[in-house]
Design an enzyme around this catalytic site. Sequence first.
Site, PDB file in Angstrom:
ATOM      1  N   ASP A 336      -0.522  64.967  51.581  1.00  0.00           N
ATOM      2  CA  ASP A 336      -1.232  66.234  51.684  1.00  0.00           C
ATOM      3  C   ASP A 336      -0.294  67.314  52.229  1.00  0.00           C
ATOM      4  O   ASP A 336       0.481  67.068  53.158  1.00  0.00           O
ATOM      5  CB  ASP A 336      -2.428  66.044  52.627  1.00  0.00           C
ATOM      6  N   GLU A 371       1.665  66.752  47.284  1.00  0.00           N
ATOM      7  CA  GLU A 371       0.968  68.015  47.044  1.00  0.00           C
ATOM      8  C   GLU A 371       1.987  69.085  47.435  1.00  0.00           C
ATOM      9  O   GLU A 371       2.215  69.312  48.627  1.00  0.00           O
ATOM     10  CB  GLU A 371      -0.295  68.120  47.898  1.00  0.00           C
TER      11      GLU A 371
END
Length: 658
Positions: A336, A371
């Site tokens: 993330d 990401e």
Amino acid sequence: MTQLTTGKATPHGATYDGHGVNFTLFSAHAERVELCVFDAQGNEVRFDLPGRSGDVWHGYLADARPGLRYGYRVHGPWQPAAGHRFNPAKLLIDPCARRVEGDLHDNPLFHAGYETPDSRDNATIAPKCVVVSDSYNWEDDAPPRTPWGNTVIYEAHVKGLTYQHPEIPAEIRGRYKALGHPVMINYFKRLGITALELMPVIHFASEPRLQRLGLTNYWGYNPMAMFALHPVYACSPESALDEFRDAVKELHKAGIEVILDIVINHSAELDLDGPMFSLRGIDNRSYYWIKEDGDYHNWTGCGNTLNLSNPGVMEYALECLRYWVETCHVDGFRFDLASVMGRTPAFRQDAPLFTAIQNCPVLSQVKLIAEPWDIGEGGYQVGNFPPLFAEWNDHFRDATRRFWLQRNLSLGDFAGRFAGSSDVFNRNGRLPGASINLVTAHDGFTLRDCVCFTNKHNEANGEENRDGSNNNHSNNHGKEGLGGSLDLIERRRDSVHALLTTLLLSQGTPMLLAGDEHGHSQHGNNNAYCQDNALTWLDWERANNGLTDFTAALIHLRQQIPALTRNQWWQENDGNVRWLNKDGQVLSVEEWQHGMTCMQIMLSDRWLIALNATPHLVDIVLPEGEWRAIPPFAGEDNPVVLEVWHGSAHGLCVFQKS
């Protein structure tokens, strides 16, 4: 109770060796560290950690066993302007704890203090760490090691995936155990996915703001303890680790990889008003990126940012990742806000953590997915990650939606994304699999909502619809919301089919959001992070089984097409791809630039995708040869042989040469 002896500086955390427990804690700026041990009645006994090796404090407690509850009190300077916030009145979680009991409450006792430290002791309400044994019988478990060219990722939430599944035993619905249940294994195999990417399963907390609104952090991107499983997903918190590993073992038997969505960019301590429960009190200056005034750099949007270029913090992150691979046999990670991993503070492809991961004999062998952005300056880094990393490709997402739903994209731009985005990823030896192609993800509209809502509807989140992206490239097809006339439903269905076909038959690694193959809707909420309810739970009894069959047929078709499974960049005249116009001829330069038109894509000289992105029916002349429409676009027992396809508006069809 036995006194602590010096012990050793490794491994990280609390480690049971069959005779006692070794404790370690990294803190470069602490002056004293107390290990606090609690009995069943909550009585506390404190020991000074006697050993220090560099910046690691350590001690060994003989006769200690799994189940022992503990925490730390860390002494040092209170100098907020310099980034130091030591406060021994606050009981702290071991960052490497394998299990944590209790939760963070919206309680002032968790506050560290502002100009002066808060002197109120919080041990009675603070979460406690629990010693666990890592031993487990893996039998003959082996990682599937699915090549990137054959990988199809399925992004799912542990609870939302099975909580309403009528064929899963009620007592394990929404739990780790359900992931490995035969019903789910059979479903995954039928669908054809090869990797289950789980949204955060690491112990996380709900932000105080959400608690005050009566909501919870459902997604889990707010980590408390990076080595511990979230206990709510276990049938019994004491057996969470074994329940999770049982599920991994069953998935591996079916050839399905397990990828963890992991958050090593910030912690649930949030901003200066947030709770102190771990890193802030252990060594605030080392663990976080600190401004000159002592406040946090907020490159994550969550109040703080981990400083992964600090050697001690980097080693903590590496040990965490190795733990999940070696102890839990996970097959990879989705990172993330992964640009934080490369901050020094500017983003660097050769940042210390990236280099260490790529040189690690354990981590270099698993799937690494970034990401590729954060919200800080220079945080958008799509295409710039090191060679071993794949990346979420938002260019693909936006181009696919614009082509089919907005009709404002040239054929050239669409083809570039369909062909693996070589302009973004074909560098440093990276292959097409580095492009994680997605049309939807947990963050944003579901696939059904992309064709039913033009605007977001996030009122239930308690932020007056201000949260969530306004840039969705969606199209409600003339009516906002679900339902409508038969014509409207058919047009939306055609758009869903076009989006799914583009996703699953493009070069690169496709990622499917769980529920998209059912027609799942969140009723226009494109930021459902705090919705632990029927809005996010998959409704298996009302699932669109026809759409599920359509999706499965596409995934199985994908595995038959060498141009998609070889994981090699397409070259001109190599037989992998040919780009044709509606008359079956090679596209001209002028046609490449058109915004709304038709095209045909021939793959491996045997498969043909005919696309009509116009709002009108168009006759598309198929190239020379005998072409049969194939499942899921025609019946398997009665294939349709065509020379001309009467292309429906905003539609497509796939053919195979006899």
